[in-house]
Design an enzyme around this catalytic site. Sequence first.
Site, mmCIF file in Angstrom:
data_model
loop_
_atom_site.group_PDB
_atom_site.id
_atom_site.type_symbol
_atom_site.label_atom_id
_atom_site.label_comp_id
_atom_site.label_asym_id
_atom_site.label_seq_id
_atom_site.Cartn_x
_atom_site.Cartn_y
_atom_site.Cartn_z
ATOM 1 N N ASN A 74 0.934 -1.084 0.043
ATOM 2 C CA ASN A 74 -0.080 0.094 -0.227
ATOM 3 C C ASN A 74 0.883 1.303 -0.029
ATOM 4 O OD1 ASN A 74 -2.398 -1.394 0.074
ATOM 5 N ND2 ASN A 74 -2.277 -1.708 2.334
ATOM 6 N N ARG A 91 7.992 6.957 -1.969
ATOM 7 C CA ARG A 91 7.942 6.736 -0.359
ATOM 8 C C ARG A 91 8.650 5.584 -0.087
ATOM 9 N NH1 ARG A 91 4.205 5.257 3.562
ATOM 10 N NH2 ARG A 91 4.392 6.554 5.436
ATOM 11 N N ARG A 93 3.633 -1.406 9.035
ATOM 12 C CA ARG A 93 4.859 -2.127 8.426
ATOM 13 C C ARG A 93 5.915 -2.658 9.639
ATOM 14 N NH1 ARG A 93 3.782 1.857 5.478
ATOM 15 N NH2 ARG A 93 2.393 1.713 3.454
ATOM 16 N N LYS A 116 0.755 -11.188 -3.622
ATOM 17 C CA LYS A 116 1.575 -10.465 -4.510
ATOM 18 C C LYS A 116 2.997 -10.287 -4.069
ATOM 19 C CE LYS A 116 2.053 -5.850 -6.264
ATOM 20 N NZ LYS A 116 1.891 -4.435 -6.179
ATOM 21 N N PRO A 147 3.322 -11.817 -9.967
ATOM 22 C CA PRO A 147 2.908 -10.708 -9.261
ATOM 23 C C PRO A 147 1.682 -10.149 -9.824
ATOM 24 C CG PRO A 147 5.303 -10.466 -9.425
ATOM 25 C CD PRO A 147 4.947 -11.299 -10.593
ATOM 26 N N ASP A 179 -1.371 -7.478 -9.603
ATOM 27 C CA ASP A 179 -2.468 -6.467 -8.786
ATOM 28 C C ASP A 179 -3.304 -5.910 -9.943
ATOM 29 O OD1 ASP A 179 -0.885 -4.991 -10.777
ATOM 30 O OD2 ASP A 179 0.539 -3.820 -9.228
ATOM 31 N N HIS A 214 -3.297 -3.399 -12.022
ATOM 32 C CA HIS A 214 -2.814 -2.920 -13.233
ATOM 33 C C HIS A 214 -2.415 -4.342 -14.188
ATOM 34 C CE1 HIS A 214 -2.213 0.984 -11.671
ATOM 35 N NE2 HIS A 214 -1.488 0.344 -10.587
ATOM 36 N N GLN A 264 -17.069 -7.989 -11.950
ATOM 37 C CA GLN A 264 -17.421 -7.016 -10.902
ATOM 38 C C GLN A 264 -16.847 -7.011 -9.715
ATOM 39 O OE1 GLN A 264 -20.047 -5.211 -12.410
ATOM 40 N NE2 GLN A 264 -19.738 -6.327 -14.148
#
Length: 736
Positions: free
Chosen positions: A518, A523, A582, A627, A644, A646, A648, A664
Site C-alpha cells: 500500500n 515513498r 509495516r 503478490k 505478481p 495487482d 494493473h 465485477q
Amino acid sequence: MSLSPGQSRRRTSPYFPSPVASSSSARTTSICASSADASENETKGKADGKRKLKEKMPSASAKKNKSIKKNKQAKLLKNAQRTKSFEPAYWGNVINNREDDSEYPPVHTLILGTHPSIASLSKNEMYGHPLNAFWYLAGDAIGFRRSAAMSPTGKPYVYYHDHLRYSDDHILEYSQQLERLVAKGFAMWDIVAECEREGSLDQDIQEDVANPIREFCEGTLKNVKRIVIANGTTGAKFFVKHFKEWFVDGRLCAASDDMSQRAFKTVMNKSRKTKANGEISSNEDNDVIQVVCLPGVSPAAAKFTYLEKRAAWEDGCFGPGLKDFEEWQSKRYLKQQSTPQIQTPKRESSTAHKTPAKEPAFRILSSDIAKLAQENEWIDLDVPPKELRPSATLTNGQCFNWMVVEKKEQSPYAISSPRISAWGTHDAKEWIGPLGDRVLSIKETPTTTLFRVLHGPTEGTKEYLHQYFRLETPLAPLYDEWSKSDPRIAKIAASIPGVRILRQSPLECMFSFICSSNNNIPRITKMLSSFRETFGSFMMEIPIRSSVGSDDDSLSIFSFPTLASLANASEDDLRAMGLGYRAKYIVGTRDLLQTNGGEEFLLNLRSNDDSQAVQDELTKFSGIGRKVADCIALFSLDQDDSIPVDIHVQQIASRDYDPSVLGQSKSLTPTIYKRVGDLFRSRFPNRAGWAHSLLFVAELPSFRSVLPLDMVKEMDEWKTHEQEQRAKQKNEKKKE
C-alpha cells in the site's frame, strides 16, 4: 583664318581644354575658352553615354549562357512533371488528429525540406531516399536506427553505417520513426507545395508554389521556437524567396551560427533597414522564431561528412529540441504532482508514528561521480543491447537501490534524482547504487553496458554483475518466442529491448517488498533509505547538487542491513523511522526467518521448481501476501513462472487476453489472482514472469514515448472505456 608666325594648328582634345595661342585679346580668349568648354562637355556626355550603354549590353558569351539557360529551362519544363508535397507531419495528425492534447508537447521545432524527391514520393515517405541522412541523424539523436540502405545490386551502402550509434536491434519502420520523432515535439513539412521538376534536384525546381508555412506556425502550432532548413543554402534560398516578408516583419531571425548568418544575410540586412529605430529582432527574443540553416541531408550534399552533419544537426536542431521537450515533460510532471488530491480526513497519529519527510530535491551529476575512485576505470560487461538495457531494468519497480545520474545540470524545471529514479526514465544512461558490499556505477551505451566500482572490492565484480543481471539466460530467444505467442508483445519487444529479471539478495528483496505494501515507489525508496542508514553499514559519501545550487553537499550511502544488525530492532524504532504498521511485519518476519535458519532458508528456495510451493512458504511470514510473495520469488529466488498480480496486471490480462477476469469484483480474490497468473503462464510457458514484466514495463508512463503510437492510443481508449463502464455501474447501483 590665317595663322600668325610661330603658331601651329592643334586638334582640340575632348578631355582637355583647348590651348590658347596668345593673349592679345581678352575677348578672343573668352570666346575660345567657352567654345572649348562646350565642345568638351558635349563630347564627354556622348562618351559617358556610350560607356554606360556598352556596360548594359551583354557580351557575346553572356548572351550565349543566357540562351543556354533558357533552353535548359524550357527543356526541363517540357520533360518535367508537376508534383505536390506531403501534408505536414506533427503529433496532431500523425498520432490522433487532435490539435490539442496534454499528453503531447507543443511543437518546438519545424523541420523543412524543399520538396520531396522522386524516391520519397514513390515510397510515400519523407526523406525516403535510401542514402538521405535525415532518419539516420534523427535516430542517432533520439534512440533508434533506420534500416540498412541497399544498393540496386542488393548490397548495403556502408557510408553511414560505420558511424551509427545504434545497432540493428533498434531498427524501426518508417511509421514508427515518424511517431517517435513527432512525440518529442518535432514537426516536418516542405517549403514548396507544388512545382515542375525533372528529377529530384532542388536547383531544377520551376514554377514553384509555397506551402502556407507561416499560417501553419502562427495558427496551428503557435509555439514554434525554431525552423530548421534541412537542405542547406539551396533550401534557404527557396525559403527566403517565399517568406521574405516574414523576416522583414521581424518575426523571423537567423540563428547565430555562421551558416545561418551567411544564408540569411541579405534578407536580415533588409529587415534592419525597415526598422525605424535601426534595431532588428534578435534570437534572444521570446516571440521570434529562429531560422536555422543546416548542412543538407540529401545525398547530393556531399560536401559534409556524416559526422559533420550529425554534429551540426545535434547543435542546431535535435539538441535544443530535446531540451525543450525535457523541460515540458518536467513542468508537466511537477504540475501533476502539485494538483490537489481529494482525500478522506484521517485520524491524527501520535508523534512517534511519523511518515518519512518528502525527499530533498537534489541531483547527482556524472561529472561529480567521475571524480570518485578515479583509479577504477569503466569495465565492459560485454552484453549487447538486446540482452540488457539497464534503463528498462534497474528502475521499473523490481528493486529500489539505484539512483539516476544525470549527464549535465538540467534546467530549473528538472526533476530531482530521487524522483526520476523511482519509476525510471527510458532515456537515462547512468546509475549509482549500493549492491552487496560495493557501491557501483552502471552506464548504458548504444552497444553495451559498462560498470565502475566506486567502493568495495573490484575483483570478481564482473562475475557478480553477471549473476545479478542473470546474464546466463539468453534474452533475445525469449523475446522471439513470446512475440510468436502474442502480436502485442512483439510490438513491445521491438520498442523496449533488454528488460531482464534481476537476481537480488533474498533478504533485501523480502524486506523491501514488505515496505512496498500500500505504498508508492518514491515513498518506498525514502523508507528503505532510512532503513539502511539506521541499521546498515556506512560505505561512502557521494557529491550531490542541491536545489539551491550548492555543489558542496553530499549523500551518505549505506549497505542493506543484515539479519544480525536487525536483531535488536524494536517495533517502536521502526515506527519512528516512518514504517508505520509495516514495523510489526518487519519484526515478525525477522523473528520467523531467524527460527527457520536465516537467509539460508530463502536461498534454498531457489532450487524449488514449484512456484506455487514457494509462494506458500513465503506467505507464512508476517506481512507477506500473494503478490509480495510472488515479487520476492520472481526478483530474488529464480521463480520465473511467478506472476505478481495487482490491479494493473489484472487490467492487462482483461484487456489483452480475457475480459472476464476483471469482472465485477472489487478486490483480487484468490481465485481471480490464480486465473490471471494462469493466463500468462499458459500463453508464455517459458519464463512467464519475465514476459509479464515486459508487458508491465510497457504500461509505465516513462515508456509511453517509445511505444508505437497506435498501441498508446489503444491503451488510452481502453482505459477511458473502462472508466466509463465503472461510472455507469456505480450510477446504476445508486439508483437501486
